[in-house]
Scaffold this active site. Structure first.
Site, PDB file in Angstrom:
ATOM      1  N   SER A   7    -102.907 -21.166 -53.744  1.00 38.01           N
ATOM      2  CA  SER A   7    -101.540 -21.088 -54.099  1.00 38.01           C
ATOM      3  C   SER A   7    -101.438 -19.799 -54.797  1.00 38.01           C
ATOM      4  CB  SER A   7    -100.957 -22.273 -54.948  1.00 38.01           C
ATOM      5  OG  SER A   7     -99.895 -21.918 -55.581  1.00 38.01           O
ATOM      6  N   HIS A  32    -101.154 -21.249 -49.261  1.00 35.43           N
ATOM      7  CA  HIS A  32    -100.067 -22.046 -49.971  1.00 35.43           C
ATOM      8  C   HIS A  32     -99.048 -21.233 -50.861  1.00 35.43           C
ATOM      9  CE1 HIS A  32     -98.632 -26.068 -51.338  1.00 35.43           C
ATOM     10  NE2 HIS A  32     -98.566 -25.702 -52.328  1.00 35.43           N
ATOM     11  N   ASP A  34     -95.454 -21.578 -52.799  1.00 36.92           N
ATOM     12  CA  ASP A  34     -94.625 -22.602 -53.434  1.00 36.92           C
ATOM     13  C   ASP A  34     -93.388 -21.974 -53.697  1.00 36.92           C
ATOM     14  OD1 ASP A  34     -96.366 -24.670 -54.315  1.00 36.92           O
ATOM     15  OD2 ASP A  34     -97.397 -23.153 -55.420  1.00 36.92           O
ATOM     16  N   MET A  36     -89.520 -22.693 -55.018  1.00 33.77           N
ATOM     17  CA  MET A  36     -88.863 -23.213 -56.137  1.00 33.77           C
ATOM     18  C   MET A  36     -87.614 -22.854 -56.407  1.00 33.77           C
ATOM     19  SD  MET A  36     -91.730 -23.687 -59.135  1.00 33.77           S
ATOM     20  CE  MET A  36     -93.542 -24.197 -58.594  1.00 33.77           C
ATOM     21  N   HIS A  65     -94.571 -24.846 -49.179  1.00 34.25           N
ATOM     22  CA  HIS A  65     -94.248 -26.081 -49.790  1.00 34.25           C
ATOM     23  C   HIS A  65     -92.988 -25.697 -50.651  1.00 34.25           C
ATOM     24  CE1 HIS A  65     -95.430 -28.705 -53.821  1.00 34.25           C
ATOM     25  NE2 HIS A  65     -94.367 -29.263 -52.809  1.00 34.25           N
ATOM     26  N   MET A  67     -90.210 -26.894 -52.853  1.00 32.84           N
ATOM     27  CA  MET A  67     -89.379 -27.713 -54.043  1.00 32.84           C
ATOM     28  C   MET A  67     -88.091 -27.082 -54.276  1.00 32.84           C
ATOM     29  SD  MET A  67     -93.183 -27.609 -56.146  1.00 32.84           S
ATOM     30  CE  MET A  67     -93.691 -25.953 -55.016  1.00 32.84           C
ATOM     31  N   MET A 137     -98.745 -34.948 -54.748  1.00 34.08           N
ATOM     32  CA  MET A 137     -98.606 -34.172 -55.804  1.00 34.08           C
ATOM     33  C   MET A 137     -99.363 -34.896 -56.932  1.00 34.08           C
ATOM     34  SD  MET A 137     -97.119 -31.360 -55.162  1.00 34.08           S
ATOM     35  CE  MET A 137     -97.126 -30.861 -56.888  1.00 34.08           C
ATOM     36  N   ASP A 175    -102.039 -31.299 -54.416  1.00 35.06           N
ATOM     37  CA  ASP A 175    -101.762 -30.186 -54.965  1.00 35.06           C
ATOM     38  C   ASP A 175    -101.616 -30.343 -56.583  1.00 35.06           C
ATOM     39  OD1 ASP A 175    -100.552 -27.713 -55.607  1.00 35.06           O
ATOM     40  OD2 ASP A 175     -98.629 -28.156 -54.400  1.00 35.06           O
TER      41      ASP A 175
HETATM   42  C1  DX5 Z   1     -96.956 -26.742 -58.647  1.00 32.97           C
HETATM   43  C2  DX5 Z   1     -97.506 -26.262 -57.445  1.00 32.97           C
HETATM   44  C3  DX5 Z   1     -98.866 -25.827 -57.084  1.00 32.97           C
HETATM   45  C4  DX5 Z   1     -99.429 -25.080 -57.852  1.00 32.97           C
HETATM   46  C5  DX5 Z   1    -100.760 -25.564 -58.328  1.00 32.97           C
HETATM   47  O1  DX5 Z   1     -95.636 -27.255 -58.392  1.00 32.97           O
HETATM   48  O2  DX5 Z   1     -96.924 -27.120 -56.236  1.00 32.97           O
HETATM   49  O3  DX5 Z   1     -99.104 -25.558 -55.828  1.00 32.97           O
HETATM   50  O4  DX5 Z   1     -99.504 -23.476 -57.705  1.00 32.97           O
HETATM   51  O5  DX5 Z   1    -101.296 -25.007 -59.336  1.00 32.97           O
HETATM   52  P1  DX5 Z   1    -102.811 -25.326 -59.988  1.00 32.97           P
HETATM   53  O6  DX5 Z   1    -103.753 -25.250 -58.896  1.00 32.97           O
HETATM   54  O7  DX5 Z   1    -102.946 -24.214 -60.866  1.00 32.97           O
HETATM   55  O8  DX5 Z   1    -102.569 -26.709 -60.482  1.00 32.97           O
HETATM   56 ZN    ZN Z   2     -97.594 -26.516 -54.028  1.00 34.04          ZN
END
Ligand code: DX5
Ligand code: ZN
Length: 216
Positions: A7, A32, A34, A36, A65, A67, A137, A175
């Site tokens: 990620s 990956h 993310d 948001m 992903h 969010m 998650m 994740d």
């Molecule tokens: C959190 C993200 C993850 C995050 C994971 O909301 O969806 O993908 O990057 O990070 P680590 O591996 O550091 O927990």
């Molecule tokens: Zn993620």
């Protein structure tokens, strides 16, 4: 073979291209991303223009992903960005089956994610049957570097059982808080796709491959 999905949330955004290219050459890798929106989760990351730029500099399959509160918007807007898998949150969509069907027109794989407080039963069986991937998650979504929540393990086992009972075939992705110890727990439970941010990117680029391999 388990797929590892680094990620980039934990990468150095001032050197993003270099950090991504340092991953090149590893097998069974997804990248990956993310997304948001500051509404579905209390944080913001990057959006459509940056994803489009990333798609131009790497051949690693992109794993988005979402969010976000309105996943339909991103699913439509990102359709020409060479994304391999796109995942939206069940909690953000009142008609997940309809959104999966829309997304399948644009992407090779489509996934659904559930937050730590959402039980597996909330994903209806006909929805599950249309998922290419289910993302469990193992932290509250929004931030990297959090501690793995062991409650994810039971959910993975439950998904595995549903696969066996109903002859379903989807990827089980996890994740949040994945490191060499938690990776073993989730793999033993049945996960075959592990997202890891801090565990990989908080090291020198020359070490990425070692950390990736230690998760397998
Ligand atoms: C959190 C993200 C993850 C995050 C994971 O909301 O969806 O993908 O990057 O990070 P680590 O591996 O550091 O927990
Ligand atoms: Zn993620």
């Amino acid at each position: 073979m388990v797929t590892i999905a680094p990620s980039i949330l934990a990468a150095d955004f001032m050197n993003l291209q270099s950090d991504i290219q340092a991953l090149q050459g590893n097998d069974d890798l997804w990248l990956h991303l993310d997304v948001m929106d500051g509404h579905f989760v209390p944080n913001m990351t990057f959006g459509i223009p940056i994803i489009k730029q990333i798609s131009k500099i790497t051949s690693i399959p992109l794993d988005v992903h979402l969010m976000v509160t309105n996943p339909n918007f991103h699913i439509v807007e990102l359709k020409d960005s060479n994304i391999h898998n796109i995942t939206f949150h069940l909690e953000a969509e009142s008609n997940p089956l309809k959104l999966i069907e829309l997304a399948k027109q644009f992407y090779p794989k489509v996934g659904i994610s559930i937050k730590p407080n959402t039980p597996v039963e909330e994903i209806e069986l006909d929805v599950l049957a249309h998922c290419d991937l289910v993302l469990v998650m193992s932290v509250e979504p929004g931030f990297g570097g959090q501690k793995f929540m062991p409650s994810a393990i039971q959910k993975i086992k439950q998904l595995k059982e549903l696969q066996d009972t109903h002859a379903l075939d989807f990827i089980i992705q996890v994740d949040g808080g994945i490191n060499n110890e938690t990776a073993k727990l989730v793999r033993d439970a049945g996960a075959n796709n592990l997202v890891a941010g801090s565990y990989i990117f908080k090291n020198d680029q020359s070490e990425y491959a070692n950390y990736i391999n230690s998760l397998r």
